[in-house]
Motif scaffolding. Structure first.
Motif, mmCIF file in Angstrom:
data_model
loop_
_atom_site.group_PDB
_atom_site.id
_atom_site.type_symbol
_atom_site.label_atom_id
_atom_site.label_comp_id
_atom_site.label_asym_id
_atom_site.label_seq_id
_atom_site.Cartn_x
_atom_site.Cartn_y
_atom_site.Cartn_z
ATOM 1 N N ILE A 99 -18.175 -11.460 -0.523
ATOM 2 C CA ILE A 99 -19.049 -10.487 0.156
ATOM 3 C C ILE A 99 -18.331 -9.889 1.365
ATOM 4 C CG2 ILE A 99 -21.184 -10.236 1.471
ATOM 5 C CD1 ILE A 99 -22.377 -12.429 -0.337
ATOM 6 N N ALA A 100 -17.718 -10.741 2.177
ATOM 7 C CA ALA A 100 -17.023 -10.252 3.372
ATOM 8 C C ALA A 100 -15.851 -9.348 2.996
ATOM 9 C CB ALA A 100 -16.537 -11.433 4.210
ATOM 10 N N ALA A 101 -15.090 -9.745 1.962
ATOM 11 C CA ALA A 101 -13.923 -8.952 1.561
ATOM 12 C C ALA A 101 -14.340 -7.580 1.053
ATOM 13 C CB ALA A 101 -13.133 -9.705 0.489
ATOM 14 N N VAL A 102 -15.413 -7.518 0.278
ATOM 15 C CA VAL A 102 -15.881 -6.220 -0.232
ATOM 16 C C VAL A 102 -16.344 -5.321 0.901
ATOM 17 C CG1 VAL A 102 -17.691 -5.102 -1.567
ATOM 18 C CG2 VAL A 102 -16.473 -7.038 -2.538
ATOM 19 N N ASP A 114 -9.135 -5.800 -1.541
ATOM 20 C CA ASP A 114 -9.631 -5.481 -2.878
ATOM 21 C C ASP A 114 -9.299 -6.614 -3.844
ATOM 22 O OD1 ASP A 114 -10.598 -4.287 -5.105
ATOM 23 O OD2 ASP A 114 -9.025 -2.779 -5.271
ATOM 24 N N ARG A 115 -8.052 -7.058 -3.778
ATOM 25 C CA ARG A 115 -7.630 -8.153 -4.643
ATOM 26 C C ARG A 115 -8.347 -9.451 -4.280
ATOM 27 N NH1 ARG A 115 -2.770 -8.083 -3.304
ATOM 28 N NH2 ARG A 115 -2.126 -6.426 -4.728
ATOM 29 N N MET A 116 -8.502 -9.691 -2.989
ATOM 30 C CA MET A 116 -9.179 -10.907 -2.538
ATOM 31 C C MET A 116 -10.627 -10.931 -3.005
ATOM 32 S SD MET A 116 -9.810 -12.245 1.375
ATOM 33 C CE MET A 116 -8.047 -12.180 1.708
ATOM 34 N N ALA A 201 -18.589 -6.688 -12.506
ATOM 35 C CA ALA A 201 -18.691 -5.441 -11.748
ATOM 36 C C ALA A 201 -17.489 -5.262 -10.827
ATOM 37 C CB ALA A 201 -19.985 -5.431 -10.936
ATOM 38 N N CYS A 202 -17.074 -6.338 -10.173
ATOM 39 C CA CYS A 202 -15.949 -6.249 -9.242
ATOM 40 C C CYS A 202 -14.640 -6.003 -9.982
ATOM 41 C CB CYS A 202 -15.873 -7.539 -8.425
ATOM 42 S SG CYS A 202 -14.909 -7.406 -6.913
ATOM 43 N N ARG A 210 -7.748 1.427 -9.677
ATOM 44 C CA ARG A 210 -6.312 1.500 -9.889
ATOM 45 C C ARG A 210 -5.953 2.657 -10.832
ATOM 46 N NH1 ARG A 210 -3.592 -4.216 -11.077
ATOM 47 N NH2 ARG A 210 -1.782 -2.867 -10.780
ATOM 48 N N ARG A 211 -6.794 2.888 -11.825
ATOM 49 C CA ARG A 211 -6.531 4.014 -12.750
ATOM 50 C C ARG A 211 -6.655 5.352 -12.031
ATOM 51 N NH1 ARG A 211 -9.809 2.325 -18.307
ATOM 52 N NH2 ARG A 211 -8.377 0.637 -18.942
ATOM 53 N N SER A 212 -7.672 5.469 -11.166
ATOM 54 C CA SER A 212 -7.854 6.729 -10.438
ATOM 55 C C SER A 212 -6.696 6.992 -9.473
ATOM 56 C CB SER A 212 -9.173 6.708 -9.686
ATOM 57 O OG SER A 212 -9.186 5.681 -8.708
#
Length: 215
Positions: A99-102, A114-116, A201-202, A210-212
Motif C-alpha cells: 500500500i505504501a509503495a503504491v 513500482d517493482r516493490m 491488478a498490480c 512498461r509497454r506504454s
C-alpha cells in the motif's frame, strides 16, 4: 454547491489527483483490495463447533469461544489448540509495504517503488493463502477442543449437561447426535480472493505501464 464548483473549475487538488490516477486504476484496485484484506485478517478465519462448545480463531491465531466443560472431570482433557500468527504477520507486513509503495509511486513515479509494490502485493497474496492453508490444517486441533470424552468423567459431564438443559443425552440407537466440525469462514475465503485480485491488478498495471513506456 461548493463541491460542484470545485469540480467544474478544476481545483488544483482534483487536478493533481486526476493526474496521479490517470492510467493507474490497476494500482487503485490493488490498494483497495489490500486494505480490505488487511482488515479481514482480524476477523474469524476458522470456526469449530461440537458438543463441548464453540471456538473460533482469526488469522493471527487468537482464539475466542465458549465451553460447557463436558470434560472437566475426564482423564483426557481437551487440549487448547496452539496456532501461530506468523503467516498472518508476514501477510500484514507485505500488505502495508504494498500500500505504501503504491501510494508513494503514484506521487513520485519511481520504477523501484513500482517493482516493490508488485513484489509486495504478490507476496501478500502468497502469505494470505499460506495462512488459510495453515489454519485449515489446525481444524483437527480446534475440533478436539469441542468434542466429548467417553470415559467416566466424560459420561458424567454429558449427563450433567443434559440434566441442566445444556446438551443431549447420548443413548445408543435412540437419537442422532452431531460430531465436532471445523470450517473456514467467509472472511478467509474473501481475503484470499481480494489478495489474489490485488496481486493480479498490480502485476497487470506494471506490465501495461512498461509497454506504454516502450511505445
Amino acid at each position: 454547491m461548493r463541491a460542484v464548483e470545485l469540480v467544474r473549475v478544476g481545483h488544483p487538488v482534483l487536478r493533481v489527483l486526476r493526474a496521479a490516477l490517470a492510467g493507474n486504476w490497476g494500482y487503485v484496485l490493488a490498494v483497495a483490495g489490500s486494505i480490505v484484506t488487511f482488515f479481514l485478517l482480524f476477523q474469524p478465519w476458522i470456526t469449530a463447533t461440537g458438543p463441548g462448545g464453540r471456538v473460533r480463531a482469526n488469522a493471527f491465531g487468537r482464539l475466542d469461544g465458549s465451553t460447557n466443560y463436558l470434560t472437566a472431570w475426564s482423564q483426557i482433557k481437551s487440549p487448547t489448540a496452539h496456532i501461530t500468527g506468523l503467516w498472518a504477520l508476514f501477510a500484514s507486513a507485505a500488505l502495508v509495504v504494498s500500500i505504501a509503495a503504491v501510494l508513494i509511486h503514484l506521487r513520485i513515479r519511481s520504477d523501484l517503488l513500482d517493482r516493490m509494490a508488485t513484489v509486495a502485493t504478490v507476496a501478500a497474496a502468497v502469505f494470505v493463502l499460506a495462512t488459510m492453508v495453515y489454519l485449515n490444517s489446525k481444524g483437527t486441533d480446534l475440533k478436539d477442543m469441542t468434542t466429548r470424552r467417553w470415559d467416566l468423567g466424560g459420561q458424567v459431564g454429558t449427563l450433567m449437561a443434559w440434566a441442566f438443559g445444556n446438551g443431549q443425552l447420548v443413548m445408543p440407537g435412540m437419537r442422532e447426535v452431531g460430531y465436532s466440525s471445523a470450517s473456514l469462514t467467509p472472511a478467509a475465503i474473501f481475503a484470499s480472493i481480494t489478495s489474489i485480485g490485488s496481486a493480479l491488478a498490480c502485476v497487470s498495471q506494471r506490465i501495461l505501464g512498461r509497454r506504454s513506456r516502450k511505445n
